[in-house]
Motif scaffolding. Structure first.
Motif, PDB file in Angstrom:
ATOM      1  N   SER A  62      -6.382   3.681  -0.078  1.00 59.59           N
ATOM      2  CA  SER A  62      -5.163   2.881  -0.188  1.00 59.59           C
ATOM      3  C   SER A  62      -4.713   2.925  -1.641  1.00 59.59           C
ATOM      4  O   SER A  62      -5.495   3.248  -2.538  1.00 59.59           O
ATOM      5  CB  SER A  62      -5.402   1.429   0.258  1.00 59.59           C
ATOM      6  N   LEU A  63      -3.452   2.610  -1.874  1.00 59.97           N
ATOM      7  CA  LEU A  63      -2.908   2.609  -3.230  1.00 59.97           C
ATOM      8  C   LEU A  63      -2.030   1.363  -3.397  1.00 59.97           C
ATOM      9  O   LEU A  63      -0.808   1.419  -3.311  1.00 59.97           O
ATOM     10  CB  LEU A  63      -2.093   3.883  -3.465  1.00 59.97           C
ATOM     11  N   ARG A  74       0.261   4.311  -0.212  1.00 63.71           N
ATOM     12  CA  ARG A  74      -0.182   5.413   0.649  1.00 63.71           C
ATOM     13  C   ARG A  74       0.365   5.215   2.056  1.00 63.71           C
ATOM     14  O   ARG A  74       0.939   6.145   2.647  1.00 63.71           O
ATOM     15  CB  ARG A  74      -1.714   5.494   0.689  1.00 63.71           C
ATOM     16  N   GLY A  92      -8.325  11.928  -2.174  1.00 63.73           N
ATOM     17  CA  GLY A  92      -7.244  10.963  -2.291  1.00 63.73           C
ATOM     18  C   GLY A  92      -7.798   9.560  -2.206  1.00 63.73           C
ATOM     19  O   GLY A  92      -9.003   9.337  -2.161  1.00 63.73           O
ATOM     20  N   HIS A  93      -6.885   8.605  -2.169  1.00 60.69           N
ATOM     21  CA  HIS A  93      -7.265   7.204  -2.150  1.00 60.69           C
ATOM     22  C   HIS A  93      -7.084   6.625  -0.753  1.00 60.69           C
ATOM     23  O   HIS A  93      -6.092   6.904  -0.073  1.00 60.69           O
ATOM     24  CB  HIS A  93      -6.415   6.422  -3.152  1.00 60.69           C
ATOM     25  N   HIS A 113      -1.022   7.683  -8.973  1.00 62.79           N
ATOM     26  CA  HIS A 113      -2.198   7.030  -9.556  1.00 62.79           C
ATOM     27  C   HIS A 113      -2.437   7.534 -10.985  1.00 62.79           C
ATOM     28  O   HIS A 113      -2.712   6.747 -11.905  1.00 62.79           O
ATOM     29  CB  HIS A 113      -3.418   7.293  -8.685  1.00 62.79           C
ATOM     30  N   ASN A 159      -1.922  13.436  -0.420  1.00 64.82           N
ATOM     31  CA  ASN A 159      -2.797  13.231  -1.566  1.00 64.82           C
ATOM     32  C   ASN A 159      -2.152  13.687  -2.867  1.00 64.82           C
ATOM     33  O   ASN A 159      -2.411  13.103  -3.926  1.00 64.82           O
ATOM     34  CB  ASN A 159      -4.127  13.942  -1.340  1.00 64.82           C
ATOM     35  N   ALA A 189       3.489   7.602   0.674  1.00 62.69           N
ATOM     36  CA  ALA A 189       2.851   8.910   0.520  1.00 62.69           C
ATOM     37  C   ALA A 189       2.440   9.510   1.854  1.00 62.69           C
ATOM     38  O   ALA A 189       2.515  10.734   2.042  1.00 62.69           O
ATOM     39  CB  ALA A 189       1.631   8.793  -0.405  1.00 62.69           C
ATOM     40  N   ASP A 220       0.870  -1.174   0.000  1.00 68.68           N
ATOM     41  CA  ASP A 220       0.000   0.000   0.000  1.00 68.68           C
ATOM     42  C   ASP A 220       0.906   1.222   0.000  1.00 68.68           C
ATOM     43  O   ASP A 220       1.475   1.592   1.020  1.00 68.68           O
ATOM     44  CB  ASP A 220      -0.915  -0.006   1.218  1.00 68.68           C
ATOM     45  N   GLY A 278       0.088  10.741  -3.808  1.00 67.90           N
ATOM     46  CA  GLY A 278      -0.730   9.595  -4.186  1.00 67.90           C
ATOM     47  C   GLY A 278      -1.488   9.819  -5.479  1.00 67.90           C
ATOM     48  O   GLY A 278      -1.558   8.930  -6.341  1.00 67.90           O
ATOM     49  N   ASN A 279      -2.065  11.007  -5.648  1.00 69.38           N
ATOM     50  CA  ASN A 279      -2.828  11.292  -6.866  1.00 69.38           C
ATOM     51  C   ASN A 279      -1.932  11.339  -8.102  1.00 69.38           C
ATOM     52  O   ASN A 279      -2.330  10.907  -9.186  1.00 69.38           O
ATOM     53  CB  ASN A 279      -3.585  12.611  -6.725  1.00 69.38           C
TER      54      ASN A 279
END
Length: 412
Positions: A403-404, A140, A400-401, A253, A246, A144, A138, A249-250
């Protein structure tokens, strides 16, 4: 009057909601959790104008009649309205509070932190390299989230034993699905965590921003009350963390789901700075931020139409950074497309006007360090699940997510 558009408290489709709000016109009324009715603005130029309008306040104590009547004090919005800091102040009071912390975020001081950001980034990538190839991570949780937390904790001199409590508080503040009972507990925990930090700094002062603010309070209480001290620390540490989490992470992604764009930055055709700015436009770290209030009636015009709308004195306004970032009237018919070659990715992700984010340069330094280092260390980085399975944070504020999940393959 038309019924307000009801926003999803969990933020499961913030971009879809933004599109539907644009169809209602440049501005529309929405219902937030707890029955709070506010205005949103989905036209870029109109929101930019309102953010700099002196008739728009951030102080609910002066300018939100519902708050003055005691309404919503037990709801999810408490951490956004009850503390007295730069975020919730107006005019002279805002300038006083901002002036106290602005020296810590000068260009020179921010640039001086680059080396520390690079050190933390390298250490975290070393830890990720220990993960067996092909195993799901993960990103994130492992990268992140902790990277900006370590940076902000270093800036404020946060003792290690206090860091987990701080990160938990930030997550809870951003959760807009919270119940009144959970909101009350969050407010009590905010007081406990930050009163503990303040006491620690009084006993163990250091060369850090928290000590500077505590000293300001102790040496001249007229400049900063105890409640303002606590609220200012809360604002700076939460805002300085969540936005960068975020952003990183963004961007990851977006690049992993747009391999053509990733190829452009990898082969040097597009600089990383452009990736960051387009991410801030296309998927800003904060979709919407509560609340602003009209200090007098404000007549709106926008969208080229003749219909006139009026935000009445005392009515709240939700600043919708995510919606205006994809406004076709500002960014053309491809506004919803992630394109790092976009010539003018102007955005409002860090706000505008007197409330423009002091930490924006630091966030950019962190992202500019973290992103190229990550892709250089793991050139075959890939999502471990289909994009549609990646859930959004339970928030219409934080963008944001939750989890990633990725798979790492170190460079040989």
């Amino acid at each position: 009057m038309e019924q307000p558009f009801v926003l999803d408290p969990a933020g499961r489709d913030v971009n879809g909601e933004a599109e539907r709000l644009r169809e209602l016109g440049p501005a529309a009324r929405v219902e937030l959790p707890g029955g709070i009715v506010a205005w949103t603005v989905s036209e870029f130029d109109l929101l930019k104008k309102l953010l700099a309008d002196p008739r728009v306040s951030r102080d609910p104590r002066q300018h939100w009649p519902a708050w003055q009547r005691g309404e919503h004090h037990d709801s999810w919005i408490q951490p956004w309205t009850a503390p007295v800091n730069m975020l919730t102040s107006y005019g002279v009071e805002h300038r006083r509070l901002r002036k106290l912390v602005a020296p810590a975020f000068t260009g020179r001081r921010t640039e001086a932190m680059r080396e520390e950001v690079e050190r933390i980034t390298a250490a975290m990538l070393d830890a990720l390299a220990e993960v067996p190839p092909g195993e799901t991570v993960d990103l994130r949780t492992a990268y992140a989230f902790p990277l900006p937390m370590l940076v902000i904790c270093g800036l404020f001199g946060i003792p290690e034993e206090s860091r987990s409590g701080l990160s938990d508080l930030v997550e809870r503040i951003m959760d807009t699905t919270t119940t009144p009972e959970e909101a009350d507990r969050t407010m009590r925990d905010i007081a406990s965590v930050f009163d503990g930090l303040i006491a620690h700094k009084r006993e163990h002062p250091g060369d850090d921003l928290a000590t500077m603010l505590v000293s300001t309070r102790d040496e001249d209480g007229d400049r900063l009350t105890e409640a303002e001290l606590r609220a200012t620390l809360l604002l700076l540490m939460s805002a300085g963390h969540e936005t960068t989490v975020n952003l990183i992470g963004n961007a990851v992604h977006a690049l992993l789901t747009h391999p053509d764009q990733l190829a452009l930055v990898r082969n040097g055709e597009v600089p990383w700075e452009d990736v960051i700015e387009e991410t801030l436009r296309w998927a800003p770290s904060v979709s919407s931020i509560p609340l602003r209030y009209a200090t007098e009636d404000i007549e709106l015009t926008g969208g080229g139409g003749t219909r006139r709308l009026t935000i009445r004195k005392g009515e709240p306004i939700l600043a919708t950074f995510g919606a205006v970032g994809r406004d076709p009237r500002r960014h053309g018919p491809d506004a919803a497309v992630f394109d790092i070659r976009r010539e003018d990715p102007e955005h409002l992700a860090f706000g505008h006007g007197v409330h423009f984010c002091l930490g924006a340069p630091l966030a950019r330094i962190e992202a500019r360090t973290a992103l190229p280092a990550l892709f250089a260390r793991f050139p075959d980085l890939a999502l471990a699940v289909p994009p549609g399975e990646i859930a959004h944070l339970p928030s219409f504020i934080a963008n944001g997510h939750a989890s990633l999940p990725v798979r790492l393959t170190p460079a040989r």
